[in-house]
Design a protein around this motif. Structure first.
Motif, PDB file in Angstrom:
ATOM      1  N   ALA A  67     -16.770 -31.201 -14.306  1.00  0.00           N
ATOM      2  CA  ALA A  67     -17.866 -31.443 -13.366  1.00  0.00           C
ATOM      3  C   ALA A  67     -19.225 -31.437 -14.058  1.00  0.00           C
ATOM      4  O   ALA A  67     -20.177 -32.047 -13.574  1.00  0.00           O
ATOM      5  N   GLN A  68     -19.316 -30.746 -15.181  1.00  0.00           N
ATOM      6  CA  GLN A  68     -20.558 -30.675 -15.953  1.00  0.00           C
ATOM      7  C   GLN A  68     -20.236 -31.000 -17.407  1.00  0.00           C
ATOM      8  O   GLN A  68     -19.273 -30.461 -17.949  1.00  0.00           O
ATOM      9  N   PRO A  69     -20.998 -31.870 -18.049  1.00  0.00           N
ATOM     10  CA  PRO A  69     -20.731 -32.186 -19.463  1.00  0.00           C
ATOM     11  C   PRO A  69     -20.717 -30.924 -20.315  1.00  0.00           C
ATOM     12  O   PRO A  69     -21.616 -30.090 -20.223  1.00  0.00           O
ATOM     13  N   LEU A  70     -19.688 -30.766 -21.134  1.00  0.00           N
ATOM     14  CA  LEU A  70     -19.532 -29.549 -21.920  1.00  0.00           C
ATOM     15  C   LEU A  70     -20.637 -29.377 -22.953  1.00  0.00           C
ATOM     16  O   LEU A  70     -20.941 -28.258 -23.357  1.00  0.00           O
ATOM     17  N   GLN A  71     -21.271 -30.477 -23.372  1.00  0.00           N
ATOM     18  CA  GLN A  71     -22.364 -30.343 -24.333  1.00  0.00           C
ATOM     19  C   GLN A  71     -23.601 -29.709 -23.704  1.00  0.00           C
ATOM     20  O   GLN A  71     -24.510 -29.274 -24.404  1.00  0.00           O
ATOM     21  N   HIS A  72     -23.618 -29.643 -22.355  1.00  0.00           N
ATOM     22  CA  HIS A  72     -24.723 -29.011 -21.632  1.00  0.00           C
ATOM     23  C   HIS A  72     -24.309 -27.668 -21.041  1.00  0.00           C
ATOM     24  O   HIS A  72     -24.897 -27.204 -20.066  1.00  0.00           O
ATOM     25  N   VAL A  73     -23.276 -27.054 -21.631  1.00  0.00           N
ATOM     26  CA  VAL A  73     -22.715 -25.836 -21.058  1.00  0.00           C
ATOM     27  C   VAL A  73     -23.716 -24.683 -21.074  1.00  0.00           C
ATOM     28  O   VAL A  73     -23.605 -23.737 -20.286  1.00  0.00           O
ATOM     29  N   MET A  74     -24.704 -24.721 -21.950  1.00  0.00           N
ATOM     30  CA  MET A  74     -25.691 -23.652 -22.028  1.00  0.00           C
ATOM     31  C   MET A  74     -26.912 -23.928 -21.168  1.00  0.00           C
ATOM     32  O   MET A  74     -27.877 -23.177 -21.176  1.00  0.00           O
ATOM     33  N   THR A  75     -26.882 -25.021 -20.415  1.00  0.00           N
ATOM     34  CA  THR A  75     -28.029 -25.401 -19.582  1.00  0.00           C
ATOM     35  C   THR A  75     -27.618 -25.418 -18.119  1.00  0.00           C
ATOM     36  O   THR A  75     -26.572 -25.961 -17.770  1.00  0.00           O
ATOM     37  N   SER A  76     -28.451 -24.851 -17.268  1.00  0.00           N
ATOM     38  CA  SER A  76     -28.162 -24.854 -15.836  1.00  0.00           C
ATOM     39  C   SER A  76     -28.528 -26.208 -15.227  1.00  0.00           C
ATOM     40  O   SER A  76     -29.598 -26.753 -15.505  1.00  0.00           O
ATOM     41  N   PRO A  77     -27.644 -26.774 -14.383  1.00  0.00           N
ATOM     42  CA  PRO A  77     -27.989 -28.017 -13.689  1.00  0.00           C
ATOM     43  C   PRO A  77     -28.993 -27.793 -12.570  1.00  0.00           C
ATOM     44  O   PRO A  77     -29.543 -28.751 -12.022  1.00  0.00           O
ATOM     45  N   ASN A  78     -29.245 -26.522 -12.236  1.00  0.00           N
ATOM     46  CA  ASN A  78     -30.207 -26.180 -11.184  1.00  0.00           C
ATOM     47  C   ASN A  78     -31.593 -26.023 -11.806  1.00  0.00           C
ATOM     48  O   ASN A  78     -31.806 -25.149 -12.643  1.00  0.00           O
ATOM     49  N   PRO A  79     -32.574 -26.844 -11.421  1.00  0.00           N
ATOM     50  CA  PRO A  79     -33.907 -26.794 -12.035  1.00  0.00           C
ATOM     51  C   PRO A  79     -34.576 -25.424 -11.937  1.00  0.00           C
ATOM     52  O   PRO A  79     -35.359 -25.057 -12.810  1.00  0.00           O
TER      53      PRO A  79
END
Length: 254
Positions: A191-203
């Protein structure tokens, strides 16, 4: 009054009681909504730095102090002094009053969701009372019911917590199976790209203050274990059963 041996809590009953008290199934969905996959790291760090050490300390206290008066007050009194124990226990009880009121109001949300598929608590207006007043009245009745079950003794409490622990365990098992099915149907696409695992999709949780706020949430998600302090003398073979129950539950919950 001492608890009879045949009425004392077994290891499995203690584990189920801890599951019911500590493990909040809804915390997982809230964590994903706020932080996405990075919430996993926060939960692991909170477990390693707070929950597991806390559980080990409780296990040690439970094995060392197993008298009829065992619990948070006795532990603080033995460790520091009676004055410190009174202040600490008073603060703990005061915070629990706020938590009980909050929980008694929120418990109606999942109840209405079960039967209607969504939160219907804002439509509870009846008998000349608006929705907020009606929720307040129902919350009072819920607290009376919980108190009634509690004063009936350990048998009723163990039944409720065993059922709750079984329900939570079943929910988690179902979640794992369904998640695997959904992942398979999505051809392994997360559901979320693994390369962005350290970043929250919530602003709102992409800046330091938001991260700090979620760190507090992650630690709070492991709260509640201290409630079991008063169960030491009601456990079979407390010097062995209580530490085992605490450690097993801590590992599985983490």
């Amino acid at each position: 009054m001492a608890t009879k041996d045949n009425e004392k809590i077994t290891l499995m009953a203690l584990v189920m009681m801890i599951f019911t008290t500590v493990f909040g199934f809804a915390n997982s969905t809230v964590a994903y909504y706020l932080m996405g996959y990075s919430s996993i790291l926060f939960y692991l760090v909170a477990a390693v730095l707070f929950f597991i050490p806390f559980a080990l300390m409780m296990a040690e206290f439970g094995a060392a102090v197993k008298s009829d008066s065992s619990g948070m007050y006795k532990w603080l009194e033995v460790s520091v002094n009676a004055k410190f124990a009174f202040v600490g226990t008073f603060m703990w009880f005061a915070s629990y009053i706020i938590w009980l009121v909050s929980t008694s109001a929120k418990v109606w949300i999942p109840f209405t969701t079960i039967f209607f598929g969504s939160d219907q608590t804002q439509r509870f207006a009846m008998f000349g009372l608006n929705a907020t007043q009606m929720i307040g009245l129902l919350s009072c009745l819920w607290m009376v019911l919980v108190t009634f079950v509690s004063i009936k003794g350990m048998k009723g409490i163990v039944r409720v917590t065993s059922l709750g622990g079984l329900a939570v365990t079943s929910l988690t098992a179902i979640l794992l199976v369904v998640s695997g099915v959904v992942l398979a149907l999505n051809h392994g696409q997360f559901a979320q790209p693994l390369q962005h695992v350290m970043t929250s999709p919530n602003p709102s949780y992409q800046h330091p203050v938001g991260l700090l706020g979620f760190a507090v949430f992650a630690i709070f998600a492991y709260g509640g274990l201290e409630v079991l302090g008063g169960m030491v003398d009601k456990t079979k073979n407390p010097e062995k059963t209580f530490p085992r129950g605490i450690i097993i539950s801590a590992i599985v919950i983490t």
